[in-house]
Design a protein around this motif. Sequence first.
Motif, PDB file in Angstrom:
ATOM      1  N   GLY A 243       0.977  -1.140  -0.019  1.00  0.00           N
ATOM      2  CA  GLY A 243       0.068   0.114  -0.054  1.00  0.00           C
ATOM      3  C   GLY A 243       0.930   1.204   0.026  1.00  0.00           C
ATOM      4  N   ARG A 244       1.987   1.316   0.684  1.00  0.00           N
ATOM      5  CA  ARG A 244       2.814   2.381   0.862  1.00  0.00           C
ATOM      6  C   ARG A 244       3.664   2.707  -0.311  1.00  0.00           C
ATOM      7  NH1 ARG A 244       4.154   6.506   0.951  1.00  0.00           N
ATOM      8  NH2 ARG A 244       5.493   7.690   2.230  1.00  0.00           N
ATOM      9  N   ILE A 245       3.911   1.618  -1.199  1.00  0.00           N
ATOM     10  CA  ILE A 245       4.467   1.713  -2.380  1.00  0.00           C
ATOM     11  C   ILE A 245       3.534   2.418  -3.535  1.00  0.00           C
ATOM     12  CG2 ILE A 245       5.418   0.363  -4.567  1.00  0.00           C
ATOM     13  CD1 ILE A 245       6.774  -1.620  -2.313  1.00  0.00           C
ATOM     14  N   ALA A 246       2.121   1.756  -3.137  1.00  0.00           N
ATOM     15  CA  ALA A 246       1.372   2.189  -4.224  1.00  0.00           C
ATOM     16  C   ALA A 246       0.672   3.668  -4.342  1.00  0.00           C
ATOM     17  CB  ALA A 246       0.026   1.478  -3.867  1.00  0.00           C
ATOM     18  N   GLN A 247       0.748   4.223  -2.969  1.00  0.00           N
ATOM     19  CA  GLN A 247       0.535   5.511  -2.694  1.00  0.00           C
ATOM     20  C   GLN A 247       1.516   6.423  -3.502  1.00  0.00           C
ATOM     21  OE1 GLN A 247       0.634   6.344   1.479  1.00  0.00           O
ATOM     22  NE2 GLN A 247      -1.110   5.048   1.870  1.00  0.00           N
ATOM     23  N   GLU A 248       2.815   6.146  -3.568  1.00  0.00           N
ATOM     24  CA  GLU A 248       3.703   6.883  -4.296  1.00  0.00           C
ATOM     25  C   GLU A 248       3.581   6.769  -5.697  1.00  0.00           C
ATOM     26  OE1 GLU A 248       6.404   8.784  -2.990  1.00  0.00           O
ATOM     27  OE2 GLU A 248       5.229   7.997  -0.985  1.00  0.00           O
ATOM     28  N   ILE A 249       3.042   5.677  -6.400  1.00  0.00           N
ATOM     29  CA  ILE A 249       2.669   5.733  -7.569  1.00  0.00           C
ATOM     30  C   ILE A 249       1.451   6.504  -7.975  1.00  0.00           C
ATOM     31  CG2 ILE A 249       1.903   4.091  -9.409  1.00  0.00           C
ATOM     32  CD1 ILE A 249       3.176   1.675  -8.084  1.00  0.00           C
ATOM     33  N   LEU A 250       0.419   6.776  -7.040  1.00  0.00           N
ATOM     34  CA  LEU A 250      -0.787   7.586  -7.331  1.00  0.00           C
ATOM     35  C   LEU A 250      -0.100   9.032  -7.358  1.00  0.00           C
ATOM     36  CD1 LEU A 250      -3.440   6.167  -4.846  1.00  0.00           C
ATOM     37  CD2 LEU A 250      -3.719   6.669  -7.445  1.00  0.00           C
ATOM     38  N   LYS A 251       0.876   9.474  -7.022  1.00  0.00           N
ATOM     39  CA  LYS A 251       1.495  10.805  -7.125  1.00  0.00           C
ATOM     40  C   LYS A 251       1.671  11.017  -8.608  1.00  0.00           C
ATOM     41  CE  LYS A 251       3.253  11.201  -2.247  1.00  0.00           C
ATOM     42  NZ  LYS A 251       4.474  11.305  -1.707  1.00  0.00           N
ATOM     43  N   PHE A 252       2.145  10.090  -9.299  1.00  0.00           N
ATOM     44  CA  PHE A 252       2.551  10.228 -10.859  1.00  0.00           C
ATOM     45  C   PHE A 252       1.229  10.396 -11.625  1.00  0.00           C
ATOM     46  CE2 PHE A 252       2.951   7.648 -14.382  1.00  0.00           C
ATOM     47  CZ  PHE A 252       3.623   8.367 -15.495  1.00  0.00           C
ATOM     48  N   ALA A 253       0.227   9.587 -11.120  1.00  0.00           N
ATOM     49  CA  ALA A 253      -1.135   9.623 -12.192  1.00  0.00           C
ATOM     50  C   ALA A 253      -1.940  10.894 -11.953  1.00  0.00           C
ATOM     51  CB  ALA A 253      -1.913   8.464 -11.504  1.00  0.00           C
ATOM     52  N   ASN A 254      -1.131  11.902 -12.658  1.00  0.00           N
ATOM     53  CA  ASN A 254      -2.028  13.376 -12.532  1.00  0.00           C
ATOM     54  C   ASN A 254      -2.742  13.701 -14.000  1.00  0.00           C
ATOM     55  OD1 ASN A 254       0.097  13.675 -14.387  1.00  0.00           O
ATOM     56  ND2 ASN A 254       1.098  15.127 -12.991  1.00  0.00           N
ATOM     57  N   THR A 255      -2.714  12.666 -15.047  1.00  0.00           N
ATOM     58  CA  THR A 255      -3.737  12.720 -16.094  1.00  0.00           C
ATOM     59  C   THR A 255      -4.500  11.319 -16.378  1.00  0.00           C
ATOM     60  OG1 THR A 255      -1.931  11.948 -17.600  1.00  0.00           O
ATOM     61  CG2 THR A 255      -1.998  14.336 -17.336  1.00  0.00           C
ATOM     62  N   ASN A 256      -5.431  11.207 -17.083  1.00  0.00           N
ATOM     63  CA  ASN A 256      -6.095   9.947 -17.546  1.00  0.00           C
ATOM     64  C   ASN A 256      -5.025   9.124 -18.033  1.00  0.00           C
ATOM     65  OD1 ASN A 256      -8.464  11.086 -16.710  1.00  0.00           O
ATOM     66  ND2 ASN A 256      -9.098  11.382 -18.637  1.00  0.00           N
ATOM     67  N   GLY A 257      -4.171   9.459 -18.827  1.00  0.00           N
ATOM     68  CA  GLY A 257      -3.372   8.634 -19.398  1.00  0.00           C
ATOM     69  C   GLY A 257      -2.325   8.090 -18.401  1.00  0.00           C
ATOM     70  N   LYS A 258      -1.902   8.731 -17.583  1.00  0.00           N
ATOM     71  CA  LYS A 258      -0.961   8.329 -16.600  1.00  0.00           C
ATOM     72  C   LYS A 258      -1.510   7.419 -15.507  1.00  0.00           C
ATOM     73  CE  LYS A 258       2.312  12.331 -16.907  1.00  0.00           C
ATOM     74  NZ  LYS A 258       3.089  13.205 -16.080  1.00  0.00           N
ATOM     75  N   LEU A 259      -2.816   7.736 -15.247  1.00  0.00           N
ATOM     76  CA  LEU A 259      -3.706   6.928 -14.355  1.00  0.00           C
ATOM     77  C   LEU A 259      -3.763   5.661 -14.909  1.00  0.00           C
ATOM     78  CD1 LEU A 259      -5.279   6.657 -11.752  1.00  0.00           C
ATOM     79  CD2 LEU A 259      -7.319   7.361 -13.163  1.00  0.00           C
TER      80      LEU A 259
END
Length: 369
Positions: A243-259
């Motif tokens: 979960g902690r690793i996943a939270q860091e990944i979410l910071k990158f997902a700021n557009t639909n494509g990146k999400l």
Amino acid sequence: TMIYYGLKIIEPSVFLPVTVIICSVVSISTGSSWSTASTVGIALVGIGEGLGLPRPIIAGAIISGAYFGDKLSPMSDTTTLAPAMAGSNLFEHIKHMLYTTVPSYVLTLIGFVVIGLRKTSGGEVDTAQINEILNALTGSFKINPFLLLIPVFVIGMVIMKVPAIPGLFVGSLIGAATAIFVQGSSLKEALYSLHYGYVGHTGMPMVDELLTRGGLDSMMWTVSLILCAMTFGGIMEKSGMLGRIAQEILKFANTNGKLVLSTILTPIFVNLVAGDQYLSIVIPGRMFKESYEERGLAAKNLSRALEDSGTMTSPLVPWNTCGAFMMGALGVGPWVYVPYCFFNLISPVLSVIYGFTGFTIEKIKKEDK
């Protein structure tokens, strides 16, 4: 019997695409890639090697077809799990997956048609050798088309939703009874084969290698790896490390494509570190659900990405439960079949392309809100 009739019926040039289609039909009917690989998959390995094709390529065709049904069949556990985690409707989820599944499947068939034509046009398939194999089989066994009813019966039990353990147990008993009453084996030989496997003694080394298969004993490494992967994956999840690793990944997902890209990469990461395809769907499904809602994206976009990535890449990792099973069932080493799992490799790439282009990425409808 399946190897014998397969060698007589299937044309070498179309064997690989036919393998994909056969495994697709069985996996759609059963909803299980594992059942497909361990029934018709094993027979197709024997037929393909009899035709002179390398086992890694055959395994790639089997896995591609097996995971077509694992991805689309409403009886598949991953097909029901992904929309449950994302909050989408099961049949809407299946319909939405067709946008990535159909093109991936067509490209897969084209790829295996090209490989099949190249392998057979160069004279690599020896018809004399095929005849030798057929003679070795008929000289050592009683071949009868009625024996095909046994695997059909086992697959039928899976289709009728008979639980896996009693279904496979009944299949094993029928197989042992057939060995005794049809092939003339003793009870001792049948029991020995169930535990330690069967060793071929046809007098033709290639046929003996095709028929020599492990029993219960040969699968203990696979089972132990599955237990270790499940235990390790559970620790990774409950301790909060994933979960902690996943939270860091979410910071990158700021557009639909990146999400969508993040949704594709996270299940691959979980498959690699946790070693279990269910965790690769459950953890990212919970993690990205709110992000899709905040961006106004329909839940079926998330559930499709989870399947395109988590389900599709699980057999490509040797220490994953799915990868370990495929290696054990099909008798291939780690990684060697991965370049030929076209369907499994193309699906996540298409999903990422759709994410950045916006093609088939649907918004939340007013009535759904």
